[in-house]
Design an enzyme around this catalytic site. Sequence first.
Site, PDB file in Angstrom:
ATOM      1  N   GLU A 261      71.756 -41.383 -58.250  1.00  0.00           N
ATOM      2  CA  GLU A 261      73.037 -41.681 -58.318  1.00  0.00           C
ATOM      3  C   GLU A 261      73.529 -41.900 -59.595  1.00  0.00           C
ATOM      4  O   GLU A 261      72.538 -42.591 -60.683  1.00  0.00           O
ATOM      5  CB  GLU A 261      73.282 -42.250 -57.181  1.00  0.00           C
ATOM      6  CG  GLU A 261      73.092 -41.479 -55.546  1.00  0.00           C
ATOM      7  CD  GLU A 261      73.290 -42.198 -54.968  1.00  0.00           C
ATOM      8  OE1 GLU A 261      73.946 -43.340 -54.602  1.00  0.00           O
ATOM      9  OE2 GLU A 261      72.802 -41.847 -53.289  1.00  0.00           O
ATOM     10  N   HIS A 280      77.881 -41.299 -51.433  1.00  0.00           N
ATOM     11  CA  HIS A 280      77.382 -42.019 -51.225  1.00  0.00           C
ATOM     12  C   HIS A 280      79.189 -42.852 -50.856  1.00  0.00           C
ATOM     13  O   HIS A 280      79.130 -44.115 -50.937  1.00  0.00           O
ATOM     14  CB  HIS A 280      76.832 -43.146 -52.308  1.00  0.00           C
ATOM     15  CG  HIS A 280      75.913 -43.783 -51.677  1.00  0.00           C
ATOM     16  ND1 HIS A 280      74.437 -44.319 -52.553  1.00  0.00           N
ATOM     17  CD2 HIS A 280      75.864 -44.838 -51.060  1.00  0.00           C
ATOM     18  CE1 HIS A 280      73.971 -45.532 -51.577  1.00  0.00           C
ATOM     19  NE2 HIS A 280      74.729 -45.321 -50.772  1.00  0.00           N
TER      20      HIS A 280
HETATM   21  P1  NAD Z   1      68.765 -51.077 -39.835  1.00  0.00           P
HETATM   22  O1  NAD Z   1      67.029 -51.243 -40.552  1.00  0.00           O
HETATM   23  O2  NAD Z   1      68.944 -51.856 -38.517  1.00  0.00           O
HETATM   24  O3  NAD Z   1      67.135 -49.568 -39.164  1.00  0.00           O
HETATM   25  C1  NAD Z   1      66.552 -48.921 -40.209  1.00  0.00           C
HETATM   26  C2  NAD Z   1      65.799 -48.636 -38.934  1.00  0.00           C
HETATM   27  O4  NAD Z   1      64.690 -47.430 -39.189  1.00  0.00           O
HETATM   28  C3  NAD Z   1      64.365 -49.428 -38.356  1.00  0.00           C
HETATM   29  O5  NAD Z   1      65.310 -49.169 -36.574  1.00  0.00           O
HETATM   30  C4  NAD Z   1      63.743 -49.477 -39.043  1.00  0.00           C
HETATM   31  O6  NAD Z   1      62.718 -49.337 -37.753  1.00  0.00           O
HETATM   32  C5  NAD Z   1      63.518 -47.776 -38.758  1.00  0.00           C
HETATM   33  N1  NAD Z   1      62.370 -47.371 -40.090  1.00  0.00           N
HETATM   34  C6  NAD Z   1      61.751 -47.921 -40.931  1.00  0.00           C
HETATM   35  N2  NAD Z   1      60.777 -47.556 -40.844  1.00  0.00           N
HETATM   36  C7  NAD Z   1      60.841 -46.518 -40.208  1.00  0.00           C
HETATM   37  C8  NAD Z   1      59.489 -45.165 -40.287  1.00  0.00           C
HETATM   38  N3  NAD Z   1      58.708 -45.045 -41.150  1.00  0.00           N
HETATM   39  N4  NAD Z   1      60.320 -44.198 -39.908  1.00  0.00           N
HETATM   40  C9  NAD Z   1      60.727 -44.336 -38.791  1.00  0.00           C
HETATM   41  N5  NAD Z   1      62.001 -45.498 -38.543  1.00  0.00           N
HETATM   42  C10 NAD Z   1      61.599 -46.246 -39.514  1.00  0.00           C
HETATM   43  O7  NAD Z   1      69.128 -50.470 -41.050  1.00  0.00           O
HETATM   44  P2  NAD Z   1      70.386 -49.791 -40.825  1.00  0.00           P
HETATM   45  O8  NAD Z   1      72.109 -50.651 -41.193  1.00  0.00           O
HETATM   46  O9  NAD Z   1      71.161 -49.382 -39.301  1.00  0.00           O
HETATM   47  O10 NAD Z   1      70.840 -48.680 -41.941  1.00  0.00           O
HETATM   48  C11 NAD Z   1      70.062 -47.428 -42.182  1.00  0.00           C
HETATM   49  C12 NAD Z   1      69.969 -46.647 -43.412  1.00  0.00           C
HETATM   50  O11 NAD Z   1      71.175 -46.512 -43.927  1.00  0.00           O
HETATM   51  C13 NAD Z   1      69.348 -47.820 -44.680  1.00  0.00           C
HETATM   52  O12 NAD Z   1      68.820 -47.141 -45.480  1.00  0.00           O
HETATM   53  C14 NAD Z   1      70.908 -48.445 -45.428  1.00  0.00           C
HETATM   54  O13 NAD Z   1      70.243 -48.550 -46.607  1.00  0.00           O
HETATM   55  C15 NAD Z   1      71.603 -46.816 -45.242  1.00  0.00           C
HETATM   56  N6  NAD Z   1      72.785 -47.372 -45.148  1.00  0.00           N
HETATM   57  C16 NAD Z   1      74.028 -46.474 -45.849  1.00  0.00           C
HETATM   58  C17 NAD Z   1      74.998 -46.302 -46.498  1.00  0.00           C
HETATM   59  C18 NAD Z   1      75.759 -45.316 -46.964  1.00  0.00           C
HETATM   60  O14 NAD Z   1      76.289 -46.021 -47.984  1.00  0.00           O
HETATM   61  N7  NAD Z   1      75.215 -43.963 -46.796  1.00  0.00           N
HETATM   62  C19 NAD Z   1      75.590 -47.096 -45.812  1.00  0.00           C
HETATM   63  C20 NAD Z   1      75.467 -48.728 -44.730  1.00  0.00           C
HETATM   64  C21 NAD Z   1      73.447 -47.909 -44.734  1.00  0.00           C
HETATM   65  C1  MLT Z   2      74.835 -49.833 -48.001  1.00  0.00           C
HETATM   66  O1  MLT Z   2      73.148 -50.164 -47.739  1.00  0.00           O
HETATM   67  O2  MLT Z   2      75.344 -50.923 -47.723  1.00  0.00           O
HETATM   68  C2  MLT Z   2      75.456 -48.528 -48.162  1.00  0.00           C
HETATM   69  O3  MLT Z   2      74.615 -48.213 -49.311  1.00  0.00           O
HETATM   70  C3  MLT Z   2      75.997 -49.267 -48.687  1.00  0.00           C
HETATM   71  C4  MLT Z   2      77.300 -49.134 -50.147  1.00  0.00           C
HETATM   72  O4  MLT Z   2      76.718 -50.606 -50.149  1.00  0.00           O
HETATM   73  O5  MLT Z   2      77.513 -48.109 -50.571  1.00  0.00           O
END
Ligand code: NAD
Ligand code: MLT
Length: 528
Positions: A261, A280
């Site tokens: 990114e 993102h």
């Molecule tokens: P979380 O830790 O609550 O959930 C992640 C889940 O993935 C857990 O339940 C874990 O057991 C599971 N996991 C780990 N390894 C695995 C595997 N090999 N196979 C299957 N499941 C597996 O996290 P969350 O808060 O739900 O966030 C999930 C993802 O979203 C993270 O990568 C986070 O960085 C991303 N995220 C992105 C944004 C964005 O802006 N796009 C925003 C928030 C979070």
């Molecule tokens: C996150 O992991 O919380 C997301 O990628 C959101 C961000 O910080 O942009």
Amino acid sequence: MAKILVTDDISATGIEVLESLDEATVDVQTNLSEPELLRAIADADALVVRSQTTVTEAVIEAAKKLKVIGRAGVGVDNIDLEAATRRGILVINAPDGNTIAAAEHTFAMMISLARHIPAANRDLLTGKWNRKQWVGVELRGKTLSVLGMGRIGTEVAKRAKAFEMTVMGYDPFLTEERAQSLGVIKATLDEAIQAADFITVHTPLTKETHHMLDAAKLATMKRGVRLINCARGGIIDELALADALQSGQVAGAAIDVFEKEPLADDHPLRQFTNVILTPHLGASTIEAQENVAIQVAEEIVKVLRDDTFEHAVNLPSLSPQQKAHLAPYLELAEKLGVFSAQLGQGAPSSVSITYAGDAATPDGGYLTRTFLKGLFGFQYPGEVNYVNALQYAEEAGLRVQEVRESRGRVYTNEISISLQTDAGSHHLTGTLYSESGPRIVELDGYPIDMPVEGILLFTRHMDKPGMIGRIGTLLGNQSINIAGMQVGRRESGGEAVMLLMVDRSISSSVIDEIAVVDGILMVRAIEL
Ligand code: NAD
Ligand code: MLT
């Protein structure tokens, strides 16, 4: 005055929380080049980032005073966790402030994908009216597979149920009961991806999840499947996805996060009308940004004030009650570590720590970390803390074992250490008296009773007349006053131990003199 450096845009309310800390200044500098970041970080005590700043090993090395890195968001893959932990720098995040924002963005992506909303919108803006071209599909009755049923995956699954979808969940930590309570079918990865009309990924990016959906997996999916990634770039292999879109195996994809990114101008995913790309934006709502900024700022303030914090990524969290219960034991454990470092001599190869009675209350490993902080901190003053103590043990090749027993052998609470070094083995036990604090109550198998504090002289010697007098004379010759004494033996004329508390440091030349006294088997000066 502590310096808090903020290098990505976070909400103003978060900055206000940081500024509420009287004993700190807040320095907001965004869009820094790497050399600028290396300069700015040098004297910072805390760093706050979102996902734009990459906290590399070089950044961590340049940070001479850094105690804590706060990530306003969930994923910490932009932070070199291993390097931070090695340096004893705490990493905290804001794990749930943007859950709903990310779940809603995922849903927006799925509906947009099903109904071609971005493409139809683009068409219309260029003057077209193409009702036939953009016929979509309904979500009702379709199967959605959610890979990663954590916070966000669960919220997505709940919303999909409201849309009357069949939801399959794949997550190693998903229990049958939890799946049932959510109305989700618990599945293996293969079952989940082979049955799905829509697949959404919600795992962290790890070695296991990197390219979890690669060319081989894409080929086993239903033809015409639609994919969504609002988690992390790299979980789906982007080039394999582009090929699968080209061949029609994948009917559409909605992607918010990318392997690199910002997304390159010539990235192959840019060429498809059936691909929706957002830069993102999963967490980009006013509410989520406010939530994560406040959450991370409050945690930074707690860390800098030495209060209990909740969301450490590289340290177990303790509740205030656990912290209050543990506080006196932490002091005992650290002193036993410092004592062991001076008693042991030689490289330590294994240690077994037995927590008994009241000291055996679950502590998330804190007491062992604290013992190791004492053990290694003696050798590396100022460098070892709770965060990196285990790393020091690992790097030294020290095997660490914890044992918990419901009651102590003699006292209501005991911490016993069995230390093996390449120069021999030692055993010591400490306890906590409510009225007089930490005490050492056993040394190398001999019962004794002495506060664990001050300057001590420990000998193992043959139990024969005149030994104590000779050592007393040698100390007296150097004007070293004896303030307390404990002796122990198993049988008359056998081996015995002596622990003296003295008023001044004992020089190595005095220790050498004591070591050659006839009948002395071992002598150690121990400063606590
Ligand atoms: P979380 O830790 O609550 O959930 C992640 C889940 O993935 C857990 O339940 C874990 O057991 C599971 N996991 C780990 N390894 C695995 C595997 N090999 N196979 C299957 N499941 C597996 O996290 P969350 O808060 O739900 O966030 C999930 C993802 O979203 C993270 O990568 C986070 O960085 C991303 N995220 C992105 C944004 C964005 O802006 N796009 C925003 C928030 C979070
Ligand atoms: C996150 O992991 O919380 C997301 O990628 C959101 C961000 O910080 O942009």
